[in-house]
Write an enzyme that holds these catalytic residues in place. Structure first.
Site, short mmCIF file in Angstrom:
data_model
loop_
_atom_site.label_atom_id
_atom_site.label_comp_id
_atom_site.label_asym_id
_atom_site.label_seq_id
_atom_site.Cartn_x
_atom_site.Cartn_y
_atom_site.Cartn_z
N CYS A 12 1.63 -1.19 -0.04
CA CYS A 12 0.19 0.31 -0.11
C CYS A 12 0.69 1.29 -0.05
CB CYS A 12 -0.68 0.09 1.54
SG CYS A 12 -1.57 1.30 1.23
N CYS B 107 -5.40 5.23 -3.36
CA CYS B 107 -4.77 4.56 -3.17
C CYS B 107 -3.27 4.62 -4.24
CB CYS B 107 -5.85 3.13 -4.49
SG CYS B 107 -4.46 1.52 -4.32
#
Length: 313
Positions: free
Chosen positions: A76, A224
């Site tokens: 991430c 994201c």
């Protein structure tokens, strides 16, 4: 159990971040904690749970990221910037290798994106374009090409960052269409049994991208980081932007700067903003969290980021 955490965000992608070094909890417990703390309707809320973990070998520290549904992601990048900042502050360093679930990443402090906005640079790669690495059960690779069996006949670029991404360039993002395709992928179909992140990307100038993402295990999200990196790489792979050229990548949460090279390495620079320091009582087995006790708010940081985003509007 009582847990200390920092609420943080990278490009609007927000997380509770825990210094988990030396904490002897198993994966099921961390999954329950993630479901409790990253529940958007719960007392903390977030797009996932970040853990700063022990380093090994050349890696000064590690990072784990659990999605809101308790599943663990390979990486991430918005969260990596925040985790790297905490690692830098605790270890007194400015750059490091970070151990991720299935790979390593380079991280370093960088000049501020805007006044008062702590900025971290991440470099990941080489990313894979092998269909199998993306989790697809058909084909060898897909670069700006239809994917047989996908309920969308238009062209996609499939890349593993190492987490799986399907990227489609569009004239204008249709969120309903994105959510429908994201939900289909989220069901774990035979074509994508491990699911995938799906992004629709508008090219808004020679080197400006706008990215909207349905994130695996989360849903439609304002930001994201790995999807932004995948979009930068996809822009290079499809010839939309030259390899080596700096790209500004926008989303609903803000922006980052990105660059991809011909070896499929991707560098992303963006904010790592700490919002507040807190502690919380969590029942991991029941995935239940009590209201957190906030010890300190980082109001100057929050304000600096808001002003930076406003300046772009």
């Amino acid at each position: 159990m009582q847990l200390a955490f920092i609420k943080c965000h990278g490009s609007g992608n927000d997380f509770p971040l825990i210094d988990a070094r030396g904490m002897a909890l198993d994966d099921a417990q961390w999954a329950g904690i993630a479901r409790a703390l990253a529940d958007r309707d719960g007392p903390v809320g977030g797009d996932g749970l970040l853990l700063l973990t022990e380093g090994s070998g050349a890696a000064a520290f590690g990072m784990r990221m659990f999605n809101s549904d308790g599943s663990e992601a390979e990486t991430c990048l918005n969260g990596l910037r925040c985790t790297a900042r905490l690692g830098f502050e605790l270890l007194g360093i400015d750059h490091a290798l970070v151990r991720l679930k299935t790979s390593v990443a380079e991280v370093a402090r960088e000049a501020e994106l805007a006044p008062g906005v702590t900025t971290v640079r991440t470099k990941v790669g080489p990313a894979s374009i092998a269909a199998a690495d993306v989790g697809l059960t058909t084909g060898d690779s897909f670069i700006d090409a239809p994917i047989p069996g996908l309920p969308d006949a238009r062209a996609f670029t499939a890349v593993a960052m190492p987490n799986p991404h399907l990227v489609r360039f569009v004239d204008a993002v249709d969120e309903a269409e994105l959510v429908a395709l994201g939900n289909w992928c989220e069901s774990g179909p035979a074509l994508l049994p491990a699911r995938a992140n799906v992004s629709f990307v508008e090219q808004r100038g020679p080197a400006d991208l706008y990215v909207r993402t349905f994130e695996r295990g989360v849903g439609l999200t304002d930001s994201c980081g790995s999807a932004m990196a995948a979009s930068v790489l996809a822009a290079g792979l499809t010839g939309r932007v030259a390899f080596g050229q700096e790209i500004r990548v926008f989303n609903k949460g803000g922006l980052v700067r990105g660059r991809a090279d011909a070896e499929r390495n991707v560098t992303i620079s963006g904010n790592a903003t700490f919002l507040y320091d807190a502690s919380v009582e969590v029942n991991a087995a029941g995935a239940i969290a009590q209201p957190p006790l906030i010890h300190a708010r980082r109001e100057d940081e929050a304000r600096a980021w808001e002003e930076a985003v406003s300046a772009l509007a």
